[in-house]
Design an enzyme around this catalytic site. Structure first.
Site, PDB file in Angstrom:
ATOM      1  N   GLU A 111      -5.165  -4.754  10.687  1.00 23.68           N
ATOM      2  CA  GLU A 111      -4.129  -3.749  10.867  1.00 23.68           C
ATOM      3  C   GLU A 111      -4.385  -2.999  12.165  1.00 23.68           C
ATOM      4  O   GLU A 111      -5.176  -2.039  12.190  1.00 23.68           O
ATOM      5  CB  GLU A 111      -4.137  -2.751   9.703  1.00 23.68           C
ATOM      6  CG  GLU A 111      -3.863  -3.380   8.355  1.00 23.68           C
ATOM      7  CD  GLU A 111      -3.262  -2.378   7.361  1.00 23.68           C
ATOM      8  OE1 GLU A 111      -2.232  -2.690   6.777  1.00 23.68           O
ATOM      9  OE2 GLU A 111      -3.818  -1.277   7.213  1.00 23.68           O
ATOM     10  N   GLY A 120       3.071  -0.993   4.242  1.00 21.09           N
ATOM     11  CA  GLY A 120       3.105   0.430   3.899  1.00 21.09           C
ATOM     12  C   GLY A 120       4.535   0.861   3.619  1.00 21.09           C
ATOM     13  O   GLY A 120       5.083   0.625   2.547  1.00 21.09           O
ATOM     14  N   GLY A 121       5.162   1.486   4.601  1.00 22.74           N
ATOM     15  CA  GLY A 121       6.486   2.097   4.444  1.00 22.74           C
ATOM     16  C   GLY A 121       7.520   1.214   3.756  1.00 22.74           C
ATOM     17  O   GLY A 121       8.239   1.669   2.854  1.00 22.74           O
ATOM     18  N   HIS A 172      -9.485   1.311   5.080  1.00 19.38           N
ATOM     19  CA  HIS A 172      -8.171   1.447   5.717  1.00 19.38           C
ATOM     20  C   HIS A 172      -8.308   2.374   6.925  1.00 19.38           C
ATOM     21  O   HIS A 172      -9.100   3.323   6.898  1.00 19.38           O
ATOM     22  CB  HIS A 172      -7.149   2.011   4.720  1.00 19.38           C
ATOM     23  CG  HIS A 172      -5.749   1.942   5.256  1.00 19.38           C
ATOM     24  ND1 HIS A 172      -5.264   2.903   6.105  1.00 19.38           N
ATOM     25  CD2 HIS A 172      -4.763   1.026   5.096  1.00 19.38           C
ATOM     26  CE1 HIS A 172      -4.020   2.579   6.447  1.00 19.38           C
ATOM     27  NE2 HIS A 172      -3.688   1.438   5.851  1.00 19.38           N
ATOM     28  N   GLU A 224      -6.593   4.741   7.942  1.00 18.02           N
ATOM     29  CA  GLU A 224      -6.409   6.172   7.660  1.00 18.02           C
ATOM     30  C   GLU A 224      -7.676   6.778   7.060  1.00 18.02           C
ATOM     31  O   GLU A 224      -7.993   7.942   7.291  1.00 18.02           O
ATOM     32  CB  GLU A 224      -5.181   6.359   6.746  1.00 18.02           C
ATOM     33  CG  GLU A 224      -3.887   6.161   7.539  1.00 18.02           C
ATOM     34  CD  GLU A 224      -2.737   5.557   6.766  1.00 18.02           C
ATOM     35  OE1 GLU A 224      -2.736   5.593   5.523  1.00 18.02           O
ATOM     36  OE2 GLU A 224      -1.815   5.023   7.418  1.00 18.02           O
ATOM     37  N   GLY A 279       2.906   2.357  10.837  1.00 20.13           N
ATOM     38  CA  GLY A 279       3.873   3.446  10.695  1.00 20.13           C
ATOM     39  C   GLY A 279       4.595   3.795  11.987  1.00 20.13           C
ATOM     40  O   GLY A 279       5.253   4.831  12.080  1.00 20.13           O
ATOM     41  N   ASN A 320       0.874  -1.172   0.000  1.00 18.78           N
ATOM     42  CA  ASN A 320       0.000   0.000   0.000  1.00 18.78           C
ATOM     43  C   ASN A 320       0.913   1.224   0.000  1.00 18.78           C
ATOM     44  O   ASN A 320       1.522   1.537   1.021  1.00 18.78           O
ATOM     45  CB  ASN A 320      -0.896  -0.028   1.248  1.00 18.78           C
ATOM     46  CG  ASN A 320      -1.740   1.226   1.367  1.00 18.78           C
ATOM     47  OD1 ASN A 320      -1.781   2.045   0.444  1.00 18.78           O
ATOM     48  ND2 ASN A 320      -2.409   1.389   2.506  1.00 18.78           N
ATOM     49  N   TRP A 321       0.992   1.866  -1.146  1.00 19.00           N
ATOM     50  CA  TRP A 321       1.914   3.006  -1.259  1.00 19.00           C
ATOM     51  C   TRP A 321       1.362   4.286  -0.649  1.00 19.00           C
ATOM     52  O   TRP A 321       2.052   5.293  -0.597  1.00 19.00           O
ATOM     53  CB  TRP A 321       2.283   3.236  -2.740  1.00 19.00           C
ATOM     54  CG  TRP A 321       3.211   2.207  -3.297  1.00 19.00           C
ATOM     55  CD1 TRP A 321       3.905   1.259  -2.601  1.00 19.00           C
ATOM     56  CD2 TRP A 321       3.572   2.025  -4.679  1.00 19.00           C
ATOM     57  NE1 TRP A 321       4.669   0.494  -3.459  1.00 19.00           N
ATOM     58  CE2 TRP A 321       4.477   0.948  -4.729  1.00 19.00           C
ATOM     59  CE3 TRP A 321       3.206   2.663  -5.873  1.00 19.00           C
ATOM     60  CZ2 TRP A 321       5.029   0.500  -5.938  1.00 19.00           C
ATOM     61  CZ3 TRP A 321       3.744   2.218  -7.068  1.00 19.00           C
ATOM     62  CH2 TRP A 321       4.655   1.149  -7.098  1.00 19.00           C
ATOM     63  N   LYS A 322       0.101   4.269  -0.240  1.00 19.79           N
ATOM     64  CA  LYS A 322      -0.519   5.458   0.349  1.00 19.79           C
ATOM     65  C   LYS A 322      -0.281   6.663  -0.574  1.00 19.79           C
ATOM     66  O   LYS A 322      -0.317   6.517  -1.785  1.00 19.79           O
ATOM     67  CB  LYS A 322       0.004   5.666   1.777  1.00 19.79           C
ATOM     68  CG  LYS A 322      -0.137   4.379   2.610  1.00 19.79           C
ATOM     69  CD  LYS A 322       0.098   4.551   4.072  1.00 19.79           C
ATOM     70  CE  LYS A 322      -0.113   3.226   4.789  1.00 19.79           C
ATOM     71  NZ  LYS A 322       0.057   3.311   6.228  1.00 19.79           N
ATOM     72  N   SER A 364       3.804  -2.073  10.289  1.00 14.48           N
ATOM     73  CA  SER A 364       5.267  -2.140  10.456  1.00 14.48           C
ATOM     74  C   SER A 364       5.868  -3.480  10.021  1.00 14.48           C
ATOM     75  O   SER A 364       6.795  -3.986  10.664  1.00 14.48           O
ATOM     76  CB  SER A 364       5.653  -1.795  11.900  1.00 14.48           C
ATOM     77  OG  SER A 364       5.257  -0.473  12.204  1.00 14.48           O
TER      78      SER A 364
HETATM   79  P1  13P Z   1       3.255   0.489   7.661  1.00 15.91           P
HETATM   80  O1  13P Z   1       3.772  -0.799   7.044  1.00 15.91           O
HETATM   81  O2  13P Z   1       3.970   1.713   7.170  1.00 15.91           O
HETATM   82  O3  13P Z   1       3.176   0.373   9.146  1.00 15.91           O
HETATM   83  O4  13P Z   1       1.729   0.675   7.142  1.00 15.91           O
HETATM   84  C1  13P Z   1       0.842  -0.383   7.245  1.00 15.91           C
HETATM   85  C2  13P Z   1      -0.394  -0.065   6.491  1.00 15.91           C
HETATM   86  O5  13P Z   1      -1.154   0.805   6.857  1.00 15.91           O
HETATM   87  C3  13P Z   1      -0.643  -0.810   5.252  1.00 15.91           C
HETATM   88  O6  13P Z   1      -1.928  -0.574   4.772  1.00 15.91           O
END
Ligand code: 13P
Length: 252
Positions: free
Chosen positions: A169, A236-237, A97, A99, A175, A11-13, A215
């Protein structure tokens, strides 16, 4: 490790221009080993078409949108519809998600309508669920998951439910560098599977792919994937860098 086909999803956000997405795929795809697993990449909307074009014809690598609106069209400024995703060959979509829920205030009802729309249009939803730190510390983790699952699956029949992928999640692990312990993730995944079994049946529960997100990194992927209840990850990251995401995809 279960006998369900694992999904490793990025997920590149709100990261990567079209050029950056292209550069990532140019270095990622040649080294990506998809035997026995599926890979999903969710770029921002502006890079969806380019990513789809670069992944077209690859059996086990899919492109996903990070969100969508439930209506087919209309006066919804800034939104993207299921038909628009299908029009550019996108068949997967992340829904709910944390967020979207916490920063953009998406309600249970809104997420439920999106789930119904995804299933109705034959899109594969990756439904995200998970509790905040406050909710966990108050002992409400299962209540939160139960409510998120109940509302998201409320409009969905058994056939639709079979197509859904779930991502657990925990908000406190996103993050933050804090990964849920294997025990915490397993406990939540087991709860979700039991809920599916009660709401639908054992087949749906046993075949449902439940991903862990929060993470995930090259350093912890093998340990997470060794757990019987963890059927993949949503990253994510650590999915933004091709070398790092390759290490995650080629775990084990
Ligand atoms: P991180 O891997 O950056 O913690 O993000 C997880 C996430 O929200 C994937 O959708």
């Amino acid at each position: 490790m279960s006998n369900r086909t694992p999904i490793i999803a990025a997920n590149w956000k709100m990261h990567k221009t079209v050029g950056e997405a292209r550069a990532f795929l140019d270095s990622f795809l040649p080294g990506c080993d998809t035997s026995g697993k599926e890979v999903v990449i969710a770029p921002p909307f502006t890079a969806l078409a380019e990513t789809e074009a670069m992944l077209r014809g690859l059996d086990r690598v899919h492109v996903a949108a990070q969100n969508m609106h439930h209506e087919e069209k209309g006066a919804f400024t800034g939104e993207i519809s299921p038909l628009m995703l299908l029009d550019i060959g996108v068949n997967w979509v992340i829904i709910g998600h944390s967020e979207r829920r916490h920063i953009f205030g998406e309600s249970h009802g809104f997420i439920s309508r999106k789930m119904a729309a995804a299933v109705r249009h034959g899109l594969t939803p990756i439904l995200c669920v998970g509790e905040t730190l406050e909710e966990r510390e108050a002992g409400h983790t299962f209540d939160v998951l139960r409510e998120q699952l109940a509302t998201a699956f409320e409009p969905i029949g058994e056939e639709g439910a079979a197509t859904v992928v779930i991502a657990y999640e925990p908000v406190w692990a996103i993050g933050t560098g804090k990964t849920a312990s294997a025990g915490q993730a397993n406990e939540a995944h087991r709860f979700i599977r039991e809920w599916l079994s009660n709401r639908f049946n054992n087949t749906i529960a046993d075949t449902k792919r439940i991903l862990y997100g929060g993470s995930v990194k090259p350093a912890n992927i093998s340990k997470l994937m060794a757990e019987s209840e963890i059927d993949g990850v949503l990253v994510g990251g650590a999915s933004l860098d091709a070398a790092s995401f390759l290490e995650i995809v080629n775990y084990g």
